[in-house]
Design a protein around this motif. Structure first.
Motif, PDB file in Angstrom:
ATOM      1  N   LEU A 190      -4.661  -1.581  13.626  1.00  0.00           N
ATOM      2  CA  LEU A 190      -5.653  -2.221  13.039  1.00  0.00           C
ATOM      3  C   LEU A 190      -6.193  -1.408  14.125  1.00  0.00           C
ATOM      4  N   LEU A 191      -5.636  -1.126  15.646  1.00  0.00           N
ATOM      5  CA  LEU A 191      -6.649  -0.871  16.933  1.00  0.00           C
ATOM      6  C   LEU A 191      -6.901   1.030  17.340  1.00  0.00           C
ATOM      7  N   ALA A 192      -5.498   1.006  16.548  1.00  0.00           N
ATOM      8  CA  ALA A 192      -5.358   2.965  16.953  1.00  0.00           C
ATOM      9  C   ALA A 192      -6.258   3.490  16.439  1.00  0.00           C
ATOM     10  N   GLU A 193      -6.660   4.322  17.041  1.00  0.00           N
ATOM     11  CA  GLU A 193      -7.696   5.253  16.442  1.00  0.00           C
ATOM     12  C   GLU A 193      -8.306   5.757  15.679  1.00  0.00           C
ATOM     13  N   HIS A 194      -7.270   5.560  14.537  1.00  0.00           N
ATOM     14  CA  HIS A 194      -7.222   5.321  12.727  1.00  0.00           C
ATOM     15  C   HIS A 194      -8.034   4.479  12.366  1.00  0.00           C
TER      16      HIS A 194
ATOM     17  N   ASN B   8       0.832  -1.051  -0.158  1.00  0.00           N
ATOM     18  CA  ASN B   8      -0.429   0.014   0.223  1.00  0.00           C
ATOM     19  C   ASN B   8       1.235   1.743  -0.115  1.00  0.00           C
ATOM     20  N   ALA B   9       0.342   1.919  -0.776  1.00  0.00           N
ATOM     21  CA  ALA B   9       1.306   3.055  -1.352  1.00  0.00           C
ATOM     22  C   ALA B   9       1.195   4.540   0.169  1.00  0.00           C
ATOM     23  N   ASP B  10       0.441   4.230   0.649  1.00  0.00           N
ATOM     24  CA  ASP B  10      -0.173   4.716   2.181  1.00  0.00           C
ATOM     25  C   ASP B  10       1.051   4.648   3.141  1.00  0.00           C
ATOM     26  N   ARG B  11       1.702   5.398   2.942  1.00  0.00           N
ATOM     27  CA  ARG B  11       2.883   5.317   4.464  1.00  0.00           C
ATOM     28  C   ARG B  11       2.204   4.740   5.941  1.00  0.00           C
ATOM     29  N   TYR B  12       1.141   5.018   6.017  1.00  0.00           N
ATOM     30  CA  TYR B  12       0.669   4.848   7.495  1.00  0.00           C
ATOM     31  C   TYR B  12      -0.680   4.028   6.909  1.00  0.00           C
ATOM     32  N   GLY B  13      -0.940   3.242   6.164  1.00  0.00           N
ATOM     33  CA  GLY B  13      -2.069   2.295   6.533  1.00  0.00           C
ATOM     34  C   GLY B  13      -3.120   2.766   6.812  1.00  0.00           C
ATOM     35  N   GLU B  14      -3.447   3.582   5.983  1.00  0.00           N
ATOM     36  CA  GLU B  14      -4.987   3.863   6.936  1.00  0.00           C
ATOM     37  C   GLU B  14      -5.835   3.794   6.239  1.00  0.00           C
ATOM     38  N   THR B  15      -5.501   4.517   4.576  1.00  0.00           N
ATOM     39  CA  THR B  15      -6.601   3.781   3.509  1.00  0.00           C
ATOM     40  C   THR B  15      -5.458   3.862   2.540  1.00  0.00           C
TER      41      THR B  15
ATOM     42  N   ASN C 279     -11.927   0.273  14.407  1.00  0.00           N
ATOM     43  CA  ASN C 279     -12.149   1.771  14.795  1.00  0.00           C
ATOM     44  C   ASN C 279     -13.197   2.306  14.151  1.00  0.00           C
ATOM     45  N   ARG C 280     -13.186   2.503  12.498  1.00  0.00           N
ATOM     46  CA  ARG C 280     -13.440   2.787  11.563  1.00  0.00           C
ATOM     47  C   ARG C 280     -14.648   2.007  11.084  1.00  0.00           C
ATOM     48  N   LEU C 281     -14.930   0.775  11.060  1.00  0.00           N
ATOM     49  CA  LEU C 281     -15.337  -0.582  11.439  1.00  0.00           C
ATOM     50  C   LEU C 281     -16.647  -0.447  12.455  1.00  0.00           C
ATOM     51  N   LEU C 282     -16.029  -0.362  13.523  1.00  0.00           N
ATOM     52  CA  LEU C 282     -16.711  -0.065  14.647  1.00  0.00           C
ATOM     53  C   LEU C 282     -17.927   1.464  14.996  1.00  0.00           C
ATOM     54  N   LEU C 283     -16.717   2.619  13.851  1.00  0.00           N
ATOM     55  CA  LEU C 283     -17.556   3.637  13.612  1.00  0.00           C
ATOM     56  C   LEU C 283     -18.707   3.220  12.748  1.00  0.00           C
ATOM     57  N   GLY C 284     -18.144   3.110  11.361  1.00  0.00           N
ATOM     58  CA  GLY C 284     -19.222   3.175  10.249  1.00  0.00           C
ATOM     59  C   GLY C 284     -20.858   2.378  10.981  1.00  0.00           C
ATOM     60  N   ALA C 285     -19.765   0.726  11.542  1.00  0.00           N
ATOM     61  CA  ALA C 285     -21.188  -0.020  11.844  1.00  0.00           C
ATOM     62  C   ALA C 285     -22.861   1.045  12.473  1.00  0.00           C
ATOM     63  N   GLY C 286     -22.143   1.551  13.204  1.00  0.00           N
ATOM     64  CA  GLY C 286     -22.501   2.384  14.469  1.00  0.00           C
ATOM     65  C   GLY C 286     -22.742   2.251  15.868  1.00  0.00           C
ATOM     66  N   LEU C 287     -22.183   1.419  15.799  1.00  0.00           N
ATOM     67  CA  LEU C 287     -21.714   0.536  17.583  1.00  0.00           C
ATOM     68  C   LEU C 287     -20.760   1.766  18.615  1.00  0.00           C
ATOM     69  N   ILE C 288     -20.434   2.408  18.016  1.00  0.00           N
ATOM     70  CA  ILE C 288     -20.046   3.258  18.813  1.00  0.00           C
ATOM     71  C   ILE C 288     -20.032   5.124  17.890  1.00  0.00           C
ATOM     72  N   SER C 289     -20.021   5.929  19.006  1.00  0.00           N
ATOM     73  CA  SER C 289     -20.038   6.971  18.370  1.00  0.00           C
ATOM     74  C   SER C 289     -18.614   7.051  18.464  1.00  0.00           C
ATOM     75  N   ALA C 290     -18.166   7.760  19.080  1.00  0.00           N
ATOM     76  CA  ALA C 290     -17.072   8.562  18.488  1.00  0.00           C
ATOM     77  C   ALA C 290     -15.448   6.620  19.089  1.00  0.00           C
ATOM     78  N   PRO C 291     -14.337   7.194  18.595  1.00  0.00           N
ATOM     79  CA  PRO C 291     -13.145   6.695  18.384  1.00  0.00           C
ATOM     80  C   PRO C 291     -12.954   6.150  19.839  1.00  0.00           C
ATOM     81  N   ILE C 292     -12.272   4.506  20.309  1.00  0.00           N
ATOM     82  CA  ILE C 292     -12.528   4.377  21.353  1.00  0.00           C
ATOM     83  C   ILE C 292     -10.604   3.775  20.890  1.00  0.00           C
ATOM     84  N   ALA C 293      -9.989   4.350  22.729  1.00  0.00           N
ATOM     85  CA  ALA C 293      -8.906   3.917  22.602  1.00  0.00           C
ATOM     86  C   ALA C 293      -8.631   2.277  22.774  1.00  0.00           C
ATOM     87  N   LEU C 294      -8.340   1.464  21.870  1.00  0.00           N
ATOM     88  CA  LEU C 294      -7.785   0.304  22.001  1.00  0.00           C
ATOM     89  C   LEU C 294      -6.656  -0.522  22.010  1.00  0.00           C
ATOM     90  N   VAL C 295      -5.428   1.045  21.547  1.00  0.00           N
ATOM     91  CA  VAL C 295      -4.168   0.230  22.291  1.00  0.00           C
ATOM     92  C   VAL C 295      -3.658   1.558  22.803  1.00  0.00           C
TER      93      VAL C 295
END
Lengths: 265, 292, 406
Positions: free
Chosen positions: B130-134, A31-38, B138-154
């Motif tokens: 995977l568990l980072a804020e972004h 993935n060209a994205d450095r941070y692997g987010e998108t 988190n994005r899956l959970l947000l997208g599925a509407g299970l949480i309203s704000a990202p939770i600190a998982l890591v």
């Protein structure tokens, strides 16, 4: 219980859980994205960066050397330990220490060796890592080889002796070949363990850096996509090794004949 | 010389491996452990760093402070939770592979253990991402509407827990699988035949029969997890200290008596746990035979 | 109670001499005070039920067990401290113990390689050995592909190629089916004659032992009960055990009435009838066991005056078994005798009164012996053959025997 659909669903989910990080890893390695987010496009730059880095090359070389040395040593010593169980009082000591080396947290093992070696003035370096790896590897070799030996009868060994072989020759010409599958299997297992080892290497390495340590250093302080590439590479190599092992295991009986024919040709 | 039960003149060769093994075990395993024991009861002058040997409990007194005790209980808790969770989520999968995978049993098993072969570090690192804020989770959970704000998982206990469970899952599944597979299916058939529901049959037949596997799995998860070092380090972001980390710090800074005392403490704990497990199981060959 | 041991009549020194051998396993004696001599070129069988110590004895000769007492001499040399590889004996193991990672030829030449024999000579020797066991040309075959009989022959070739002074065979035919066993018994016997090697053959099958051996040693509970030729063992058993184990026999409790005088003795059976029997002439015992082989008895209709060599009774059961008829005759007071006749003319029905007629030389009296429980006047009807193992379960050794840690 014909078709337990809930169980199947669960299995799928769990396998997903298990493989999620792996898939993530593989995807992000290109993935060209450095941070692997998108996803920002396909690229091989991380692989290039990883494998052209001198640090990586040296760390890989060290890892392979350490793994080779510790595997060889642990195969020898582990098998020796299994043979050594024949004497009743010694067997207790051996079994106990084998169990201990598997269950006791690696930290404790590694640090005790460190303390000991430092006390007697032994400097940290290549040798100490090999010693550390060998220490826990021999335990696994012992278990696997012992399991195989437990299924053997004394008959073939006795037959060898009856036909004129000394104890050593009987072992070398007969017993060894009978436990060879176990030796090969455990050798592979231990090789991979050694390649992947972090804790023992961390404490017992002096200036020698192994690949896991190198990666540990990388990710401690920054996000590094190189790590993804490295991880995927390692996984590929390991999978190939495992596949080879499975193949070798299957082909063992057949293969031996061809090898011998080649030798006498 | 017949003390060792020699039959013939060259029996010494037969017994040579025993002595050779003792010869290498002693310096590399027995001696270090002995050293740990000795250091744990030594004293250290904290100004000069000089260690003097005696039989005192000064090291133990020094470590009996709140930080260490807190870390200790946290580790026990973490190991305990890991054992429990891996047992809970591992049991069904072990059951699945043992009873319902049929021809694909080998493959299914390998798939469980395959991640093991990817570098440990890298997997932990992947989880951090995977568990980072972004991160994806988190994005899956947000997208599925299970949480309203990202939770600190890591970089906290949760992340460490997830990492521990992930890392130790195969170790729990294997013994469970082995003992589940060894159960004669006719026992279950007999139970069903006598009118038991699936659930009853499971609880009263399968579960007890597979208990050696469960105990073995619990042992080989709990004890190493106590001393886990890498996972808290990576997924805890340097903020979480479990016992393993503590030992590492103490020993690498040459405060050896304290480090040794901690290590000894874990050793004793491990031995107690092993003793318990052996007592429950009888011969613990089980967990071992499972390491393929 | 006499234990007969046939004196060593051969002129050449014994190949194997066991003197007062004992082996004790955890408190009980597997072998106790056993003395035996094997002559050059003979086929000797050690016969006995499972657990009697015959295999232990064989292993002590081979070198896998060390006797707790006594001496073992092979070719005149004391071998007690010599490991198996230094003894001039070779063993054919019960489950063959072939080396599965080597092929047939390599298995057979194993011993020769250990001795350092050159490659060319080895090849020749292997070829000859394989030819002897009728496996010529099979050098390159894998062990896994061999049938049971073939494996057995490879094991044999592997042993004899080393030209040992003694070949030890530990129930080698146990894992084969009946037909193959019969064929192999003949082959082994012919092979032994051809090679001239002394064979020590361990078996629990008395028929096998009688068939193949020059001499047989019967063992029970760690002791050698009797050693002699098959004929001697059959006609003149030294104890009730031997009489019962070898062949079918009627063994009856008897009291001495008169004698013994010049080899004859008059006995009274439990039902009151008297008979004359032959005996070994030892005096002093007032009671003992009378051994009567079923096929040595003739049946005549009608109860004729008893005495001498006639007994009278009522036929209880009659069986027709093709070439033979088998009768169980009740003589009164629960004394029963089984008789085997070839007379197929007019069958005698159950309930008829008959006389049992036999030659006094065929009735053998054992002073001081007690009839074994299973053979109280009745031979166990295992098979229809006249000579069968009586009352003893055939142990079928499992090829996948449980392992001992090595």
């Amino acid at each position: 219980m014909r078709r337990p659909w809930p169980l199947y669903v669960y299995a799928v989910l769990l396998y997903g859980f298990i493989f999620a990080p792996i898939l993530f890893l593989i995807v992000n390695s290109v993935n060209a994205d450095r941070y692997g987010e998108t996803w920002k496009g396909f690229t091989t730059q991380w692989y290039v960066e990883a494998w052209s880095s001198p640090g990586v090359i040296e760390a890989t070389r060290n890892s392979l050397l350490v793994a080779a040395a510790s595997t060889a040593a642990s195969l020898l010593l582990g098998t020796l330990a299994v043979l050594g169980r024949r004497l009743r009082p010694v067997a207790l000591v051996i079994d106990g220490s084998t169990l201990a080396r598997i269950l006791i947290p690696e930290v404790v093992l590694a640090l005790s060796v460190l303390v000991f070696l430092t006390s007697i003035g032994f400097a940290r370096g290549f040798t100490t890592i090999v010693i550390g790896h060998t220490l826990f590897s021999t335990a696994y070799v012992s278990i696997i080889v012992a399991a195989r030996m437990a299924r053997m009868t004394p008959a073939t060994w006795e037959a060898a002796r009856d036909l004129g072989a000394t104890a050593w020759r009987a072992f070398w010409r007969v017993r060894l070949w009978e436990i060879m599958p176990a030796i090969v299997a455990s050798g592979l297992l231990v090789f991979i363990f050694s390649l992947d080892n972090v804790v023992t290497s961390y404490f017992l390495s002096g200036s020698t850096v192994t690949l896991p340590l190198y990666m540990y250093g990388l990710i401690r302080f920054e996000i590094s996509p190189m790590v993804n590439a490295l991880g995927t590479s390692i996984m590929l190599v390991t999978s190939v090794l495992m596949a080879l092992a499975a193949l070798a295991n299957w082909r063992w009986a057949v293969g031996r004949q061809t090898v011998r024919q080649l030798r006498t040709a | 010389m017949n003390i060792l039960g020699w039959r013939w003149r060259d029996d010494w060769l037969d017994q040579l491996p025993s002595f050779l093994t003792l010869a290498w075990l002693s310096p590399f395993f027995l001696a270090p452990l002995a050293y740990l024991g000795v250091y744990a009861f030594a004293t250290q002058n904290y100004l000069t760093g000089v260690i003097s040997f005696g039989w005192t409990l000064s090291a133990w007194q020094r470590i009996a402070n709140s930080i260490v005790v807190e870390a200790f209980w946290r580790s026990v808790l973490a190991a305990g939770i890991t054992t429990l969770v891996t047992a809970l989520i591992g049991y069904p999968i072990a059951y699945f592979v043992a009873r319902h995978a049929g021809r694909f049993q080998g493959l299914a098993l390998v798939l469980v253990i395959l991640p093991f072969w990817v570098s440990f570090i890298v997997r932990a690192y992947a989880w951090v991402d995977l568990l980072a804020e972004h991160g994806l989770v988190n994005r899956l959970l947000l997208g599925a509407g299970l949480i309203s704000a990202p939770i600190a998982l890591v970089h906290n206990m949760t992340g460490v827990a997830i990492g521990l469970v992930y890392g130790y899952l195969p170790l729990m599944v294997f013994p469970l699988y082995a003992s589940l597979r060894a159960i004669d299916p006719r026992l279950l058939e007999a139970a069903r035949d006598l009118g038991a529901s699936w659930w009853t049959a499971f609880w009263r037949v399968t579960f007890p029969q597979a208990s050696p596997g469960l105990v073995a799995g619990a042992t080989i998860v709990f004890i190493p997890a106590l001393g886990e070092f890498v996972i808290p380090s990576i997924l805890g972001g340097g903020k979480i200290f479990l016992f393993g980390n503590l030992i590492a710090i103490k020993l690498s800074r040459f405060t050896w008596p304290e480090g040794a005392a901690l290590a000894l403490a874990i050793l004793v704990l491990a031995l107690v746990a092993i003793g318990l497990a052996t007592g429950i199981l009888g011969r613990k060959r089980f967990g071992e035979a499972v390491v393929r | 109670m006499s234990r007969r041991q046939v004196a060593n009549e051969s002129s050449s020194p014994p190949v194997v001499a066991l003197r007062h051998i004992s082996r004790i396993f955890g408190g009980s004696a597997a072998v106790s005070d056993l003395s035996l001599e094997l002559r050059r070129g003979e086929f000797f069988s050690l016969l006995g039920p499972s657990g009697c110590g015959k295999t232990t004895t064989l292993r002590m000769i081979a070198g896998f067990e060390r006797p707790d007492a006594g001496e073992i001499m092979i070719m005149g040399r004391d071998v007690k401290m010599a490991p198996p590889n230094r003894r001039p004996v070779n063993t054919v193991f019960q489950n063959y113990a072939l080396f599965s990672h080597l092929n047939v030829g390599e298995n057979v030449e194993f011993g020769l390689r250990e001795k350092g024999v050159a490659r060319a000579e080895r090849a020749t020797a292997v070829r000859e050995a394989l030819a002897l066991v009728r496996l010529a040309g099979h050098e390159a075959r894998r062990i896994q592909g061999l049938s049971g009989g073939e494996q057995q022959r490879v094991a044999l070739a592997r042993a004899i190629v080393n030209q040992p002074n003694v070949l030890l065979l530990d129930e080698p035919l146990g894992a084969l089916d009946l037909k193959l066993r019969r064929a192999m018994q003949e082959e082994l016997k012919m092979l032994q004659r051809r090679l001239g090697i002394t064979f020590l053959y361990v078996t629990h099958d008395q028929e096998e032992a009688l068939l193949m051996s020059d001499r047989v040693g019967v063992m029970s509970k760690g002791r050698l009960e009797q050693v002699g030729s098959p004929e001697e063992l059959y006609a003149r058993p030294a104890s009730a055990f031997v009489a019962d184990f070898v062949g079918e026999a009627n063994i009856l409790a008897a009291q001495v009435e008169e004698g013994p005088r010049s080899g004859r003795v008059t006995l009274r059976l439990a039902n009151g009838q008297t008979v004359t029997a032959a005996t070994s002439g030892e005096t002093g015992a007032s009671a003992g066991a009378l051994v009567l082989r079923p096929e040595k008895i003739e049946l005549e209709r009608g109860p004729i005056a008893v005495g001498g060599c006639r007994l009278s009774g009522i036929v209880e059961n009659a069986f027709f078994i093709g070439a033979f008829r088998r009768f169980v005759v009740h003589l009164g007071q629960d004394v029963r005798i089984t008789a085997l006749t070839t007379d197929a003319s007019s069958p005698i029905a159950p309930g008829a009164a008959v006389s049992l007629v036999f030659d006094p030389d065929q009735a053998w009296f054992l002073p001081g012996e007690i009839p074994p429980k299973s053979a109280e006047g009745r031979a166990s009807p295992n098979t229809a053959q006249p000579q069968t193992t009586t009352g003893h379960n055939h142990e079928n050794p499992r090829p996948d025997a449980l392992a001992r840690q090595l």
